[in-house]
Scaffold this motif. Structure first.
Motif, PDB file in Angstrom:
ATOM      1  N   ASP A 112      26.559  43.673 -25.718  1.00  0.00           N
ATOM      2  CA  ASP A 112      25.489  42.564 -25.583  1.00  0.00           C
ATOM      3  C   ASP A 112      25.907  41.524 -26.383  1.00  0.00           C
ATOM      4  OD1 ASP A 112      24.280  44.117 -24.024  1.00  0.00           O
ATOM      5  OD2 ASP A 112      22.582  44.475 -25.176  1.00  0.00           O
ATOM      6  N   TYR A 113      26.991  41.616 -27.455  1.00  0.00           N
ATOM      7  CA  TYR A 113      27.358  40.298 -28.394  1.00  0.00           C
ATOM      8  C   TYR A 113      28.618  40.516 -28.834  1.00  0.00           C
ATOM      9  CZ  TYR A 113      26.846  43.252 -32.585  1.00  0.00           C
ATOM     10  OH  TYR A 113      26.910  44.436 -33.347  1.00  0.00           O
ATOM     11  N   LEU A 114      29.357  41.711 -28.866  1.00  0.00           N
ATOM     12  CA  LEU A 114      30.595  41.803 -29.564  1.00  0.00           C
ATOM     13  C   LEU A 114      31.735  41.620 -28.464  1.00  0.00           C
ATOM     14  CD1 LEU A 114      30.796  44.828 -31.828  1.00  0.00           C
ATOM     15  CD2 LEU A 114      30.978  42.463 -32.509  1.00  0.00           C
ATOM     16  N   ASN A 115      31.629  42.008 -27.107  1.00  0.00           N
ATOM     17  CA  ASN A 115      32.790  41.943 -26.362  1.00  0.00           C
ATOM     18  C   ASN A 115      32.816  40.690 -25.301  1.00  0.00           C
ATOM     19  OD1 ASN A 115      34.924  42.357 -24.624  1.00  0.00           O
ATOM     20  ND2 ASN A 115      34.277  44.522 -23.958  1.00  0.00           N
ATOM     21  N   LEU A 116      33.568  39.565 -25.388  1.00  0.00           N
ATOM     22  CA  LEU A 116      33.408  38.675 -24.734  1.00  0.00           C
ATOM     23  C   LEU A 116      33.776  38.900 -23.303  1.00  0.00           C
ATOM     24  CD1 LEU A 116      34.828  35.576 -26.797  1.00  0.00           C
ATOM     25  CD2 LEU A 116      32.448  36.217 -26.449  1.00  0.00           C
ATOM     26  N   PRO A 200      27.718  27.735 -31.064  1.00  0.00           N
ATOM     27  CA  PRO A 200      28.178  28.148 -29.736  1.00  0.00           C
ATOM     28  C   PRO A 200      28.513  26.896 -28.775  1.00  0.00           C
ATOM     29  CG  PRO A 200      26.099  29.416 -30.355  1.00  0.00           C
ATOM     30  CD  PRO A 200      26.388  28.272 -31.417  1.00  0.00           C
ATOM     31  N   THR A 201      29.263  27.176 -27.884  1.00  0.00           N
ATOM     32  CA  THR A 201      29.528  25.791 -26.983  1.00  0.00           C
ATOM     33  C   THR A 201      28.576  25.152 -26.260  1.00  0.00           C
ATOM     34  OG1 THR A 201      30.421  27.236 -25.302  1.00  0.00           O
ATOM     35  CG2 THR A 201      32.182  26.512 -26.901  1.00  0.00           C
ATOM     36  N   SER A 202      27.409  26.213 -25.762  1.00  0.00           N
ATOM     37  CA  SER A 202      26.262  25.570 -25.127  1.00  0.00           C
ATOM     38  C   SER A 202      25.124  26.575 -25.170  1.00  0.00           C
ATOM     39  CB  SER A 202      26.537  25.455 -23.633  1.00  0.00           C
ATOM     40  OG  SER A 202      26.753  26.579 -23.085  1.00  0.00           O
ATOM     41  N   PRO A 203      24.128  26.095 -25.067  1.00  0.00           N
ATOM     42  CA  PRO A 203      22.731  26.928 -25.183  1.00  0.00           C
ATOM     43  C   PRO A 203      22.779  28.204 -24.487  1.00  0.00           C
ATOM     44  CG  PRO A 203      21.964  24.690 -24.836  1.00  0.00           C
ATOM     45  CD  PRO A 203      23.394  24.770 -24.569  1.00  0.00           C
ATOM     46  N   THR A 204      23.587  28.204 -23.214  1.00  0.00           N
ATOM     47  CA  THR A 204      23.706  29.350 -22.479  1.00  0.00           C
ATOM     48  C   THR A 204      24.790  30.127 -22.566  1.00  0.00           C
ATOM     49  OG1 THR A 204      24.539  27.973 -20.454  1.00  0.00           O
ATOM     50  CG2 THR A 204      22.201  28.129 -20.632  1.00  0.00           C
ATOM     51  N   SER A 205      25.792  29.627 -23.427  1.00  0.00           N
ATOM     52  CA  SER A 205      27.146  30.308 -23.871  1.00  0.00           C
ATOM     53  C   SER A 205      26.910  31.777 -24.857  1.00  0.00           C
ATOM     54  CB  SER A 205      28.038  29.577 -24.404  1.00  0.00           C
ATOM     55  OG  SER A 205      27.396  28.882 -25.728  1.00  0.00           O
ATOM     56  N   PRO A 206      27.770  32.731 -24.539  1.00  0.00           N
ATOM     57  CA  PRO A 206      27.591  33.824 -25.656  1.00  0.00           C
ATOM     58  C   PRO A 206      27.297  33.347 -26.986  1.00  0.00           C
ATOM     59  CG  PRO A 206      29.308  34.045 -24.050  1.00  0.00           C
ATOM     60  CD  PRO A 206      28.796  32.520 -23.856  1.00  0.00           C
ATOM     61  N   LEU A 207      26.859  33.950 -27.704  1.00  0.00           N
ATOM     62  CA  LEU A 207      26.396  33.777 -29.306  1.00  0.00           C
ATOM     63  C   LEU A 207      27.768  33.414 -30.101  1.00  0.00           C
ATOM     64  CD1 LEU A 207      24.231  33.708 -30.897  1.00  0.00           C
ATOM     65  CD2 LEU A 207      24.532  36.271 -31.565  1.00  0.00           C
ATOM     66  N   PHE A 208      28.859  34.255 -29.613  1.00  0.00           N
ATOM     67  CA  PHE A 208      30.232  33.887 -30.405  1.00  0.00           C
ATOM     68  C   PHE A 208      31.214  33.175 -29.531  1.00  0.00           C
ATOM     69  CE2 PHE A 208      28.418  37.532 -33.000  1.00  0.00           C
ATOM     70  CZ  PHE A 208      28.353  36.895 -34.017  1.00  0.00           C
ATOM     71  N   SER A 209      30.681  32.515 -28.607  1.00  0.00           N
ATOM     72  CA  SER A 209      31.612  31.521 -27.641  1.00  0.00           C
ATOM     73  C   SER A 209      32.674  30.744 -28.602  1.00  0.00           C
ATOM     74  CB  SER A 209      30.721  30.664 -26.775  1.00  0.00           C
ATOM     75  OG  SER A 209      30.050  29.829 -27.570  1.00  0.00           O
ATOM     76  N   ALA A 210      32.367  30.386 -29.736  1.00  0.00           N
ATOM     77  CA  ALA A 210      33.405  29.540 -30.653  1.00  0.00           C
ATOM     78  C   ALA A 210      34.601  30.543 -31.178  1.00  0.00           C
ATOM     79  CB  ALA A 210      32.599  28.816 -31.821  1.00  0.00           C
ATOM     80  N   LEU A 211      34.627  31.853 -30.875  1.00  0.00           N
ATOM     81  CA  LEU A 211      35.410  32.582 -31.326  1.00  0.00           C
ATOM     82  C   LEU A 211      36.954  31.929 -30.835  1.00  0.00           C
ATOM     83  CD1 LEU A 211      35.893  35.539 -32.779  1.00  0.00           C
ATOM     84  CD2 LEU A 211      36.144  36.184 -30.326  1.00  0.00           C
ATOM     85  N   PRO A 212      37.756  32.141 -31.827  1.00  0.00           N
ATOM     86  CA  PRO A 212      39.332  31.516 -31.691  1.00  0.00           C
ATOM     87  C   PRO A 212      39.876  32.484 -30.598  1.00  0.00           C
ATOM     88  CG  PRO A 212      38.885  31.233 -33.705  1.00  0.00           C
ATOM     89  CD  PRO A 212      37.800  31.978 -33.307  1.00  0.00           C
ATOM     90  N   LYS A 213      40.690  32.331 -29.822  1.00  0.00           N
ATOM     91  CA  LYS A 213      41.376  33.134 -28.635  1.00  0.00           C
ATOM     92  C   LYS A 213      41.828  34.329 -29.220  1.00  0.00           C
ATOM     93  CE  LYS A 213      41.282  29.844 -24.890  1.00  0.00           C
ATOM     94  NZ  LYS A 213      41.910  29.157 -23.845  1.00  0.00           N
ATOM     95  N   HIS A 214      42.558  33.998 -30.441  1.00  0.00           N
ATOM     96  CA  HIS A 214      43.650  35.219 -30.906  1.00  0.00           C
ATOM     97  C   HIS A 214      42.795  36.297 -31.683  1.00  0.00           C
ATOM     98  CE1 HIS A 214      42.512  32.568 -34.677  1.00  0.00           C
ATOM     99  NE2 HIS A 214      42.969  33.761 -35.250  1.00  0.00           N
ATOM    100  N   ASN A 216      40.165  39.360 -31.419  1.00  0.00           N
ATOM    101  CA  ASN A 216      39.510  39.974 -30.682  1.00  0.00           C
ATOM    102  C   ASN A 216      38.494  40.830 -31.372  1.00  0.00           C
ATOM    103  OD1 ASN A 216      38.490  42.676 -29.411  1.00  0.00           O
ATOM    104  ND2 ASN A 216      40.195  42.867 -28.352  1.00  0.00           N
ATOM    105  N   LEU A 217      37.109  40.462 -31.341  1.00  0.00           N
ATOM    106  CA  LEU A 217      35.925  40.343 -32.115  1.00  0.00           C
ATOM    107  C   LEU A 217      35.624  42.103 -32.339  1.00  0.00           C
ATOM    108  CD1 LEU A 217      34.272  39.277 -34.250  1.00  0.00           C
ATOM    109  CD2 LEU A 217      32.412  38.780 -32.461  1.00  0.00           C
ATOM    110  N   TYR A 218      35.497  42.683 -30.998  1.00  0.00           N
ATOM    111  CA  TYR A 218      35.119  44.141 -31.042  1.00  0.00           C
ATOM    112  C   TYR A 218      36.245  44.997 -31.780  1.00  0.00           C
ATOM    113  CZ  TYR A 218      33.496  48.559 -29.325  1.00  0.00           C
ATOM    114  OH  TYR A 218      32.830  49.872 -28.987  1.00  0.00           O
TER     115      TYR A 218
END
Length: 292
Positions: A112-116, A200-214, A216-218
């Motif tokens: 619900d929050y780790l895997n984009l 986050p990039t917008s109110p409806t975006s995932p919680l960690f949507s500002a995560l850098p692309k390089h 892998n949070l999970y």
């Protein structure tokens, strides 16, 4: 029966007891022996399930080496220290720390929050989180309205999805209070400052949507947990991201909270939270003190 075909024609491969039983029921239904799944239940099939369960337990090994460990706040603190040696990137460490705190604070499922890339229907959106202060609450998205750096929130709350509403249609709000002792660290305050820096990039975006692309949070959180498991003397397979959900439940019960408190924090409407309970020595310890 090792491989059965789903209604859409794709193979259904048995990897678990429930999967195997699904195959059996589907096969018996196809043959016309039973009309529906409930017809499968009888004393004989109950004994069959018990026998399969026993064989599965023997194959998997001792339960003490398989049961997931509840990731408590002390374990999270150890994880944060472990991350220092695993990741040279400060940003990665900050996101890992925030992810550990988020999962623990609101008793969340990893998908619900780790895997984009998750297909979860309950993906946490930025607009569902709010920070509370003496003069009111602020949405996580309203970073321009955040109080000065160093301000400690009273609490942080998470409002679940509408399909998580109770029988009356009300939405239970999950809350996690800030540390009232201002001389000690507070992970709710850490989250406030984290999202001030990485909104986050917008109110409806995932919680960690500002995560850098390089990053892998999970995988990063999972790696930290595996290394921490070795430090505390358990198998790496026992310390997993879902253990944060276990840890929240256990912390509530150990601190004197009730089952109702645990259900509210985890967003359960049933008694499904029972599977997350671990040994709670708080009541027996209090009794032992009274006996001496």
């Amino acid at each position: 029966l090792s491989v059965h075909v789903k209604p859409d024609g794709t193979p259904l491969v048995s990897g678990t007891i429930n999967g195997y039983l699904t195959h059996v029921v589907s096969h018996l239904t196809d043959l016309g022996i039973i009309d529906k799944a409930s017809d499968f239940r009888c004393p004989s099939t109950t004994r069959l399930v018990q026998a399969i369960t026993l064989q599965e337990a023997i194959r998997l090994g001792p339960l003490c080496l398989r049961i997931n460990i509840a990731v408590s706040l002390p374990i999270i603190k150890l994880c944060i220290q472990t991350a220092l040696g695993l990741f040279s990137c400060v940003i990665t460490r900050m996101f890992v720390t925030a992810a550990l705190y988020v999962g623990f604070a609101w008793s969340l499922r990893p998908d619900d929050y780790l895997n984009l890339n998750s297909t979860s229907l309950h993906w946490i959106r930025a607009m569902q989180i709010a920070f509370w202060f003496p003069d009111g609450l602020l949405s996580l998205c309203d970073t321009h309205l955040y109080p000065p750096v160093g301000t400690r929130p009273i609490r942080a709350t998470f409002l679940g999805d509408f399909d998580k509403a109770n029988s009356r249609g009300a939405l239970p709000m999950r809350a996690c209070a800030g540390n009232p002792n201002h001389t000690d660290p507070c992970f709710i305050q850490y989250l406030l400052e984290f999202f001030r820096r990485f909104p986050p990039t917008s109110p409806t975006s995932p919680l960690f949507s500002a995560l850098p692309k390089h990053i892998n949070l999970y995988a990063s959180v999972n790696l930290v947990l595996k290394h921490t498991a070795l430090l505390i003397g358990v198998s790496p397979s026992q310390l997993v991201p879902k253990g944060l959900r276990h840890g929240a439940t256990q912390s509530i019960l150990s601190s004197g909270g009730t089952d109702a408190d645990a259900k509210l924090t985890g967003g359960w409407r049933s008694n499904a939270h029972d599977v997350y309970k671990r040994a709670n020595f708080a009541p027996s310890d209090r009794c032992a003190v009274a006996m001496h």
